[in-house]
Design an enzyme around this catalytic site. Structure first.
Site, short mmCIF file in Angstrom:
data_model
loop_
_atom_site.label_atom_id
_atom_site.label_comp_id
_atom_site.label_asym_id
_atom_site.label_seq_id
_atom_site.Cartn_x
_atom_site.Cartn_y
_atom_site.Cartn_z
N GLU A 1 31.94 36.65 41.04
CA GLU A 1 31.71 35.07 41.17
C GLU A 1 31.37 34.03 41.62
O GLU A 1 31.03 33.47 41.29
CB GLU A 1 34.16 34.34 40.85
CG GLU A 1 34.74 33.20 40.84
CD GLU A 1 35.10 32.94 40.98
OE1 GLU A 1 36.42 33.94 41.29
OE2 GLU A 1 35.77 32.33 40.81
N ASP B 1 35.67 39.91 41.16
CA ASP B 1 37.01 38.64 41.73
C ASP B 1 36.91 38.89 43.10
O ASP B 1 37.87 39.72 42.61
CB ASP B 1 37.36 38.50 40.67
CG ASP B 1 38.08 37.27 40.65
OD1 ASP B 1 38.24 36.63 42.14
OD2 ASP B 1 38.62 36.48 39.86
N ILE C 1 38.67 36.76 44.92
CA ILE C 1 40.02 36.40 45.18
C ILE C 1 40.46 36.22 43.78
O ILE C 1 39.89 35.46 43.45
CB ILE C 1 40.68 35.12 46.18
CG1 ILE C 1 39.81 35.97 47.70
CG2 ILE C 1 41.09 34.66 46.09
CD1 ILE C 1 40.41 34.82 48.64
N ASP C 2 40.79 37.43 43.17
CA ASP C 2 41.68 36.18 41.33
C ASP C 2 42.91 35.24 41.96
O ASP C 2 44.40 36.46 42.77
CB ASP C 2 42.18 36.76 40.66
CG ASP C 2 41.89 36.46 39.00
OD1 ASP C 2 41.30 35.76 38.63
OD2 ASP C 2 42.50 36.81 38.49
N THR D 1 43.36 31.98 43.28
CA THR D 1 42.45 31.35 44.94
C THR D 1 43.20 29.79 44.50
O THR D 1 43.21 30.14 45.98
CB THR D 1 40.65 30.43 44.28
OG1 THR D 1 39.90 31.73 44.42
CG2 THR D 1 39.87 30.14 45.67
N ASP E 1 37.60 37.69 36.11
CA ASP E 1 39.42 37.59 35.90
C ASP E 1 39.91 38.59 35.24
O ASP E 1 40.93 39.18 35.94
CB ASP E 1 39.43 36.69 35.02
CG ASP E 1 39.41 35.14 35.74
OD1 ASP E 1 39.23 35.17 37.63
OD2 ASP E 1 38.61 34.46 34.97
C1 IPD Z 1 41.39 32.20 37.66
C2 IPD Z 1 43.19 33.02 37.88
C3 IPD Z 1 44.23 31.48 36.85
C4 IPD Z 1 43.34 31.39 35.77
C5 IPD Z 1 41.91 30.90 35.65
C6 IPD Z 1 40.97 31.76 36.12
P1 IPD Z 1 40.19 32.02 40.07
O1 IPD Z 1 40.52 33.09 38.81
O2 IPD Z 1 42.95 33.76 36.86
O3 IPD Z 1 45.75 31.87 36.35
O4 IPD Z 1 44.44 30.55 34.61
O5 IPD Z 1 41.36 31.01 33.65
O6 IPD Z 1 39.29 31.17 36.55
O7 IPD Z 1 39.42 31.80 39.89
O8 IPD Z 1 41.49 32.41 40.55
O9 IPD Z 1 39.57 33.32 40.37
CA CA Z 2 37.83 34.13 42.00
#
Ligand code: IPD
Ligand code: CA
Length: 277
Positions: A66, A86, A88-89, A91, A216
């Site tokens: 990412e 990813d 940190i999913d 964030t 993600d």
């Molecule tokens: C996000 C999270 C969030 C989702 C977003 C993602 P990130 O990823 O997974 O739940 O609604 O579409 O982009 O930015 O925290 O890696």
């Molecule tokens: Ca992320």
């Protein structure tokens, strides 16, 4: 496989300690595509650590990460072995100390997912799946819910990070349609990877979202299918992880019922060429 052994042991790795430590400290927040698309130094450092340590063992492998893509690298899935990361999913959760934050790593060869790992850092849950070998959480085999009546179901979704009024209207219209089926409830953990693991664990019957990115969902989608679930596009066709659209469900019945209620749209694909300057 050696790489998989390393991933199974991710809990003991400094990437995880780095996330936990940063949650105790001040987190300097930066933004990417908009004021609600957040990133911290921890996201960037964790991604670099994972890439460096994989490269030491597998120097020819490719990466889609990412934060590397945010820094200008191509989001290119070829037939070569590719790690989809990813760091940190969730964030936004991480920034606010809302306790659902995951490290997500998928691995593909010939564009097919081979294994996926999602570590939910604060729940201390390690979800793993290997193609054809099932899905597990902390070593226990996962199986999706067997509920096929949508009216007896909980559905997970997210509002995502687009604030484009047209997209937001469609997100709310889909949400309204689904709530009014009626379903038992709608939930969202704030992490696509964790939402997928909730489907795989049988805690929710389905998760759908328009606006996610390949990093993600690369690992979590394999975890769902290895737990017996199905993945389809929000319009019902085959899923395409670059399309930023996904329905993951315990069964085709539930997935297709959700598709009927979604007011779909198509965000810019992850593999779209960069806009001309
Ligand atoms: C996000 C999270 C969030 C989702 C977003 C993602 P990130 O990823 O997974 O739940 O609604 O579409 O982009 O930015 O925290 O890696
Ligand atoms: Ca992320």
């Amino acid at each position: 496989m050696e790489g998989e052994v390393r991933l199974q042991g991710l809990k003991r790795f400094k990437e995880v300690e780095m996330v936990r430590e940063a949650l105790r400290d001040d987190r300097k927040v930066m933004t990417k595509s908009s004021s609600v698309d957040l990133v911290t130094q921890t996201d960037q450092k964790v991604e670099q650590l994972i890439i460096q340590s994989v490269k030491e063992k597998f120097p020819t492998h490719r990466f889609i990460g990412e934060e590397s893509v945010a820094a200008g690298e191509a989001c290119d899935l070829t037939d070569s072995p590719t790690w989809i990361i990813d760091p940190i999913d969730g964030t936004t959760n991480f920034v606010h100390a809302f306790p659902f934050v995951a490290i997500s790593i998928g691995f593909s060869v010939n564009k097919q997912s081979e294994f996926g790992v999602v570590y939910s850092c604060l729940e201390d849950k390690m979800f793993t799946a290997r193609r054809g070998k099932g899905a597990f959480c902390n070593g226990e085999q996962l199986k999706v819910s067997d509920q096929e009546d949508i009216k007896q179901s909980i559905i997970a979704t997210e509002f995502g990070s687009s604030r484009d009024p047209e997209a937001v209207d469609k997100i709310f219209s889909s949400l309204r349609n689904i709530l009014c089926i009626p379903v038992h409830g709608v939930r969202g953990a704030g992490s696509a990877a964790i939402n997928l693991c909730l489907v795989a664990s049988g805690c929710v019957e389905a998760y759908y979202e328009i606006g996610i990115h390949i990093w993600d969902v690369a690992a979590g989608s394999l975890i769902v299918s290895e737990a017996g679930g199905v993945l389809i596009d929000v319009e019902g066709g085959a899923v395409d992880l670059m399309s930023r659209r996904l329905v993951a469900a315990n069964s085709r019945t539930i997935a297709e019922r959700i598709v009927k209620e979604i007011d779909s749209f198509s965000p810019l694909r992850d593999d779209a060429p960069p806009p001309k300057q």
